[in-house]
Design a protein around this motif. Structure first.
Motif, PDB file in Angstrom:
ATOM      1  N   GLU A  86     -41.788 -40.470  41.545  1.00 32.71           N
ATOM      2  CA  GLU A  86     -40.886 -41.579  41.258  1.00 32.71           C
ATOM      3  C   GLU A  86     -39.900 -41.793  42.406  1.00 32.71           C
ATOM      4  OE1 GLU A  86     -41.336 -43.511  38.748  1.00 32.71           O
ATOM      5  OE2 GLU A  86     -42.746 -42.264  37.605  1.00 32.71           O
ATOM      6  N   ASP A  87     -39.234 -42.943  42.390  1.00 34.31           N
ATOM      7  CA  ASP A  87     -38.152 -43.206  43.332  1.00 34.31           C
ATOM      8  C   ASP A  87     -37.102 -42.108  43.181  1.00 34.31           C
ATOM      9  OD1 ASP A  87     -36.936 -45.750  45.004  1.00 34.31           O
ATOM     10  OD2 ASP A  87     -35.366 -44.615  43.985  1.00 34.31           O
ATOM     11  N   VAL A  88     -36.546 -41.671  44.299  1.00 36.59           N
ATOM     12  CA  VAL A  88     -35.645 -40.517  44.271  1.00 36.59           C
ATOM     13  C   VAL A  88     -34.419 -40.766  43.395  1.00 36.59           C
ATOM     14  CG1 VAL A  88     -34.356 -41.193  46.358  1.00 36.59           C
ATOM     15  CG2 VAL A  88     -34.554 -38.765  45.723  1.00 36.59           C
ATOM     16  N   ASP A  89     -33.953 -42.008  43.287  1.00 33.69           N
ATOM     17  CA  ASP A  89     -32.811 -42.303  42.414  1.00 33.69           C
ATOM     18  C   ASP A  89     -33.140 -42.026  40.953  1.00 33.69           C
ATOM     19  OD1 ASP A  89     -31.338 -43.051  44.591  1.00 33.69           O
ATOM     20  OD2 ASP A  89     -31.435 -45.211  44.212  1.00 33.69           O
ATOM     21  N   VAL A  90     -34.372 -42.344  40.558  1.00 30.53           N
ATOM     22  CA  VAL A  90     -34.821 -42.071  39.188  1.00 30.53           C
ATOM     23  C   VAL A  90     -34.904 -40.564  38.962  1.00 30.53           C
ATOM     24  CG1 VAL A  90     -36.791 -42.250  37.612  1.00 30.53           C
ATOM     25  CG2 VAL A  90     -36.039 -44.259  38.899  1.00 30.53           C
ATOM     26  N   SER A  91     -35.472 -39.852  39.928  1.00 32.07           N
ATOM     27  CA  SER A  91     -35.600 -38.399  39.802  1.00 32.07           C
ATOM     28  C   SER A  91     -34.243 -37.733  39.625  1.00 32.07           C
ATOM     29  CB  SER A  91     -36.293 -37.833  41.040  1.00 32.07           C
ATOM     30  OG  SER A  91     -37.608 -38.336  41.163  1.00 32.07           O
ATOM     31  N   ALA A 136     -40.284 -51.891  41.491  1.00 29.08           N
ATOM     32  CA  ALA A 136     -39.230 -51.779  40.480  1.00 29.08           C
ATOM     33  C   ALA A 136     -39.296 -50.395  39.866  1.00 29.08           C
ATOM     34  CB  ALA A 136     -39.379 -52.851  39.405  1.00 29.08           C
ATOM     35  N   HIS A 137     -38.130 -49.835  39.588  1.00 30.89           N
ATOM     36  CA  HIS A 137     -38.051 -48.463  39.084  1.00 30.89           C
ATOM     37  C   HIS A 137     -37.000 -48.421  37.993  1.00 30.89           C
ATOM     38  CE1 HIS A 137     -40.591 -47.389  42.455  1.00 30.89           C
ATOM     39  NE2 HIS A 137     -39.865 -48.272  43.102  1.00 30.89           N
ATOM     40  N   MET A 138     -37.411 -47.963  36.816  1.00 34.54           N
ATOM     41  CA  MET A 138     -36.560 -48.044  35.632  1.00 34.54           C
ATOM     42  C   MET A 138     -36.448 -46.687  34.967  1.00 34.54           C
ATOM     43  SD  MET A 138     -38.279 -51.430  33.903  1.00 34.54           S
ATOM     44  CE  MET A 138     -38.596 -52.925  34.841  1.00 34.54           C
ATOM     45  N   GLY A 181     -45.207 -50.369  42.124  1.00 27.85           N
ATOM     46  CA  GLY A 181     -45.012 -50.789  43.508  1.00 27.85           C
ATOM     47  C   GLY A 181     -44.326 -49.743  44.367  1.00 27.85           C
ATOM     48  N   TYR A 182     -43.768 -50.213  45.469  1.00 30.52           N
ATOM     49  CA  TYR A 182     -43.135 -49.339  46.449  1.00 30.52           C
ATOM     50  C   TYR A 182     -41.865 -48.684  45.915  1.00 30.52           C
ATOM     51  CZ  TYR A 182     -45.827 -51.286  50.426  1.00 30.52           C
ATOM     52  OH  TYR A 182     -46.817 -51.671  51.300  1.00 30.52           O
ATOM     53  N   THR A 183     -41.661 -47.405  46.256  1.00 27.92           N
ATOM     54  CA  THR A 183     -40.325 -46.831  46.156  1.00 27.92           C
ATOM     55  C   THR A 183     -39.522 -47.354  47.348  1.00 27.92           C
ATOM     56  OG1 THR A 183     -40.897 -44.901  47.496  1.00 27.92           O
ATOM     57  CG2 THR A 183     -41.223 -44.716  45.105  1.00 27.92           C
ATOM     58  N   GLU A 184     -38.208 -47.187  47.298  1.00 28.79           N
ATOM     59  CA  GLU A 184     -37.380 -47.643  48.414  1.00 28.79           C
ATOM     60  C   GLU A 184     -37.789 -46.929  49.710  1.00 28.79           C
ATOM     61  OE1 GLU A 184     -32.664 -48.108  49.734  1.00 28.79           O
ATOM     62  OE2 GLU A 184     -33.187 -47.279  47.764  1.00 28.79           O
ATOM     63  N   LYS A 185     -38.030 -45.639  49.619  1.00 28.33           N
ATOM     64  CA  LYS A 185     -38.399 -44.856  50.799  1.00 28.33           C
ATOM     65  C   LYS A 185     -39.705 -45.360  51.404  1.00 28.33           C
ATOM     66  CE  LYS A 185     -39.559 -40.155  52.276  1.00 28.33           C
ATOM     67  NZ  LYS A 185     -39.805 -38.753  51.832  1.00 28.33           N
ATOM     68  N   LYS A 186     -40.714 -45.573  50.561  1.00 25.78           N
ATOM     69  CA  LYS A 186     -42.015 -46.010  51.070  1.00 25.78           C
ATOM     70  C   LYS A 186     -41.966 -47.439  51.608  1.00 25.78           C
ATOM     71  CE  LYS A 186     -44.907 -42.793  48.479  1.00 25.78           C
ATOM     72  NZ  LYS A 186     -45.992 -42.622  47.483  1.00 25.78           N
ATOM     73  N   LEU A 198     -35.236 -54.739  53.530  1.00 26.54           N
ATOM     74  CA  LEU A 198     -35.148 -54.763  52.072  1.00 26.54           C
ATOM     75  C   LEU A 198     -33.882 -55.409  51.528  1.00 26.54           C
ATOM     76  CD1 LEU A 198     -36.292 -51.095  51.348  1.00 26.54           C
ATOM     77  CD2 LEU A 198     -37.722 -53.145  51.614  1.00 26.54           C
ATOM     78  N   LYS A 199     -34.032 -55.950  50.326  1.00 24.41           N
ATOM     79  CA  LYS A 199     -32.915 -56.280  49.452  1.00 24.41           C
ATOM     80  C   LYS A 199     -33.098 -55.409  48.211  1.00 24.41           C
ATOM     81  CE  LYS A 199     -31.713 -61.021  50.769  1.00 24.41           C
ATOM     82  NZ  LYS A 199     -30.312 -60.704  51.112  1.00 24.41           N
ATOM     83  N   VAL A 200     -32.159 -54.511  47.962  1.00 30.78           N
ATOM     84  CA  VAL A 200     -32.261 -53.569  46.852  1.00 30.78           C
ATOM     85  C   VAL A 200     -31.111 -53.810  45.886  1.00 30.78           C
ATOM     86  CG1 VAL A 200     -32.299 -51.135  46.191  1.00 30.78           C
ATOM     87  CG2 VAL A 200     -33.373 -51.863  48.338  1.00 30.78           C
ATOM     88  N   GLY A 201     -31.427 -53.890  44.603  1.00 29.82           N
ATOM     89  CA  GLY A 201     -30.400 -54.077  43.586  1.00 29.82           C
ATOM     90  C   GLY A 201     -30.554 -53.080  42.460  1.00 29.82           C
TER      91      GLY A 201
END
Length: 464
Positions: free
Chosen positions: A212-217, A409-411, A359-364, A372-375
């Motif tokens: 998962e995206d590191v923020d989710v982890s 997207a990561h939820m 889809g993509y994690t922020e890192k990938k 990027l635009k990340v929200g």
């Protein structure tokens, strides 16, 4: 039962039975070979019964926190045996549902172990060792996977268990070490901890749920530690001493070795493919690192033999296997299906809070060279989440700054596994961030957090 088939499918999991039904809809005479319960691992020992256990844990959690909602109840107690029975009953009912679907679609269930022979033949050995050979026009291999075993963590079914045993233990353990923090490990950690088992999670990688995206982890690790679980990352189980009454788990960490005592060790370190003994070597079907080699429509190197699901390259997920099965038989019958887009496959983990991503994690995305635009939008700012008593977690969206392409997207939060489909469909339709931002989402809902996160990415967020 007929011996003349246009297609025989070996394996009745969510890849196999879906392929069989779609083939029947397209006019093929189909037989499906299954040595165990119809529906395969997902329905009988995976996706469905685990969700039943998780629901029992959620109900117990609601009751124990009823006063938070202004409801007074007497002290709740768990009935572990009852939880297990409900889970098995749900799985059994679903398996009967597959029987109905096969009968409805005039598909023959051929009970036994299937093996491919030269000349597009299938040999089926029943439970009395009687062998029957069929000569279908086409064969689909959909034999799925099983729990992966590590040499230093051999599953004995009693003190060191896999996911199957974790679903049907005779009694609830007081303490458990969960080795591996993918979906299986994390879901069982949540279930057992919620009903009172002391849980330690050991993960080899730097973060739990490492895909998962590191923020989710990081969010899930904080939540689990707050709940009272012990989480050990960058750690490796080197051995388990099972001689005594308790298991002694030897864990190698950056600070040295630690020994943890527990009643049961759950090995949740991934899956292995079921490709042994099904005739691949004899027929000459090409494999690579334990997986069957196929083209984009699941044709192997041998004409008229196909493979789908966990035994081919790609995510080992039920919905992936089903999609592959449909594409496979549609191509087989002369249609022109699109190849599956493996970059737009949603992944879901049904712990609490739930996790969903695509889809993509922020890192990938950064590694791929995108600007990027990340929200992000936290559920602590969501009226519906707060009213529902579920303020933990967030929605994170990632867009390409140049064209507005929705990269990922990561939820993490309550019910996010029901919300990820919006992203999958939008990405399929090549929807831009601006279109998501201007699409009116209903209020109050948790799903409006997708729009809010998009607004944050474009510096237009209102509620933060």
């Amino acid at each position: 039962m007929s011996t003349q088939y246009d297609l025989i499918v070996i394996g009745s999991g969510p890849g196999g039975y879906v392929a069989a039904i779609r083939a029947s809809q397209l006019g093929m005479k189909v037989g499906i070979v299954e040595k165990a319960e119809l529906g395969g691992i997902c329905l009988n020992w995976g996706c469905i019964p685990t969700k039943a256990l998780l629901k029992s844990a959620q109900v117990f959690d609601y009751i124990t926190h009823a006063e938070d909602y202004g409801v007074k109840v007497s002290k709740a107690e768990t009935d572990f045996t009852g939880m297990v029975k409900r889970s098995r009953d749900v799985a059994g009912g679903m398996s009967k549902g597959i029987q109905f679907l096969l009968k409805k679609n005039k598909i023959d269930h051929i009970a036994g172990f299937g093996k491919v022979l030269k000349g597009t033949k299938v040999e089926v050995t029943d439970d009395k060792d009687a062998k029957t050979v069929y000569s279908p026009k086409n064969i689909i291999l959909a034999t799925g996977g099983r729990a992966r075993e590590l040499p230093n963590l051999p599953i004995d079914g009693k003190k060191i268990i896999g996911y199957r045993q974790a679903m049907v233990l005779d009694k609830q353990p007081k303490s458990m070490v969960v080795v591996g923090s993918g979906a299986i490990g994390i879901e069982f950690a949540y279930f057992y901890h919620t009903i009172g088992t002391e849980i330690t999670i050991v993960e080899y990688m730097p973060n739990i749920v490492p895909n998962e995206d590191v923020d989710v982890s990081k969010q899930l690790e904080r939540t689990y530690k707050k709940k009272g679980m012990k989480v050990m990352t960058n750690s490796e189980v080197t051995s388990v001493d099972t001689k005594g009454k308790k298991c002694k788990v030897h864990v190698k960490t950056k600070k040295g070795e630690e020994i943890i005592e527990c009643d049961v060790v759950l090995s949740a370190v991934g899956v292995s493919t079921n490709i042994e003994g099904i005739g691949l070597e004899d027929v000459g079907v090409a494999t690579d690192r334990g997986q069957v080699v196929v083209d984009e429509f699941y044709q192997t190197n041998i004409p008229n033999i196909y493979a789908i699901g966990d035994i081919v390259k790609g995510p080992a997920l039920a919905h992936v296997a089903s999609a592959e099965g449909i594409i496979c038989v549609e191509k087989m019958t002369g249609h022109n299906p699109e190849p599956l887009d493996y970059d737009n496959i949603p992944g879901c983990t049904y712990c609490a809070p739930e996790i969903a991503s695509v889809g993509y994690t922020e890192k990938k995305a950064k590694e791929a060279g995108y600007e990027l635009k990340v929200g992000k939008f936290p559920f602590s700012a969501s009226g519906k989440a707060k009213a529902g008593g579920a303020p933990d977690g967030f929605i994170k969206v990632i867009y390409d700054a140049k064209y507005g392409e929705w990269l990922g997207a990561h939820m993490i939060g309550a019910n996010v596994t029901e919300m990820i489909a919006e992203v999958v469909v939008a990405r399929k339709l090549e929807t831009t961030g601006h279109e998501i931002l201007k699409a009116v989402h209903p209020h109050p809902t948790m799903s409006e957090a997708i729009m809010e996160a998009t607004a944050a990415a474009y510096d237009e967020v209102i509620h933060l």
